[in-house]
Design an enzyme around this catalytic site. Structure first.
Site, mmCIF file in Angstrom:
data_model
loop_
_atom_site.group_PDB
_atom_site.id
_atom_site.type_symbol
_atom_site.label_atom_id
_atom_site.label_comp_id
_atom_site.label_asym_id
_atom_site.label_seq_id
_atom_site.Cartn_x
_atom_site.Cartn_y
_atom_site.Cartn_z
ATOM 1 N N ASP A 7 0.853 -1.194 0.000
ATOM 2 C CA ASP A 7 0.000 0.000 0.000
ATOM 3 C C ASP A 7 0.888 1.243 0.000
ATOM 4 O O ASP A 7 2.037 1.193 0.462
ATOM 5 C CB ASP A 7 -0.886 0.039 1.254
HETATM 6 N N1 URA Z 1 -1.170 -5.898 4.003
HETATM 7 C C1 URA Z 1 -1.687 -4.646 3.966
HETATM 8 O O1 URA Z 1 -2.725 -4.387 4.533
HETATM 9 N N2 URA Z 1 -1.010 -3.713 3.288
HETATM 10 C C2 URA Z 1 0.147 -3.928 2.660
HETATM 11 O O2 URA Z 1 0.711 -3.018 2.078
HETATM 12 C C3 URA Z 1 0.670 -5.230 2.704
HETATM 13 C C4 URA Z 1 -0.002 -6.199 3.378
#
Ligand code: URA
Length: 241
Positions: free
Chosen positions: A105
């Site tokens: 993310d």
């Molecule tokens: N899980 C999440 O919620 N976000 C990420 O970036 C990676 C794993």
């Protein structure tokens, strides 16, 4: 170990025949690490030595692997019209050819592999391979060992039930808990959703390892290191397999 120089040269110069390669070597046109080598059978290690023809060095590495400590605020994509991407952090590589292996993310930090090796990316992302990925998650409030047991056992997120994972408490304060979570899947927002399912919220997330390869402690956010094939192989080594 290594590869015969004439064979290597013919791989690097597909337009030259094997005989032309041997002749070029015998004529002293080929150097290894700067010194002319006239023996076509001389073994070379193309990953460790620089081979040049008429003084021009070949770049042997067909596939390259970069381990980036992704900072928050940068997009896990090759290109974007508006936002800065992880490829922008590695100067000199072609965003048409290189891509991040999976996505973090925009606000997640840490371990992100960037490569032009599509087969490796496919293998590492395949759900069947169960490559474990470990995250450190700062979570709002106080979480307990029972919460970790629920996270480890598999948790119903409505649209799917998470596979067995490993979860534990790294630090506990009055207002927040830092967990480690090792998951073998990579569903959208998975860690954040798992933590939500036990009544908390992730306020900061960082991936620290993939398989047997960890983010080096001395690699600051926004920096990267190029991995050797031996290091890449460590991703496939995990406690599970
Ligand atoms: N899980 C999440 O919620 N976000 C990420 O970036 C990676 C794993």
């Amino acid at each position: 170990m290594g590869m015969r120089l004439d064979r290597l040269l013919s791989e690097l110069s597909p337009k030259m025949s094997r005989k032309q390669c041997r002749d070029a070597i015998r004529a002293g046109r080929v150097s290894v690490d700067g010194a002319a080598v006239r023996d076509p059978e001389r073994k070379t290690d193309p990953e460790a030595e620089t081979v040049a023809l008429d003084g021009i060095a070949f770049s042997y590495a067909r596939f390259r692997y970069f381990l980036l400590n992704k900072p928050a605020g940068v997009l896990s994509a090759s290109r974007d019209k508006k936002q800065k991407t992880v490829l922008d952090l590695i100067p000199g590589i072609d965003p048409e050819k290189y891509f991040p292996v999976g996505r973090l993310d925009i606000d997640t930090e840490g371990f992100l592999l960037i490569t032009n090796d599509g087969a490796l990316a496919h293998e590492l992302l395949s759900p069947k391979k169960h490559v474990p990925k470990t995250y450190h998650a700062v979570c709002r409030g106080v979480l307990t060992e029972e919460d970790c047991a629920k996270l480890s056992a598999g948790i119903d997120l409505g649209d799917f039930v998470t596979a067995p994972a490993k979860a534990g408490i790294l630090r506990k304060g009055d207002t927040e808990t830092v967990l480690f979570l090792t998951i073998t899947e990579g569903k959208f927002h998975q860690v954040k959703r798992m933590v939500q399912a036990v009544g908390s919220e992730v306020t900061a997330l960082r991936r620290v390892s993939m398989g047997g390869l960890s983010l080096p402690d001395d690699l600051p956010a926004g920096h990267y290191t190029e991995l050797t094939t031996a290091e890449i192989a460590r991703i496939r080594i995990s406690e599970e397999n």
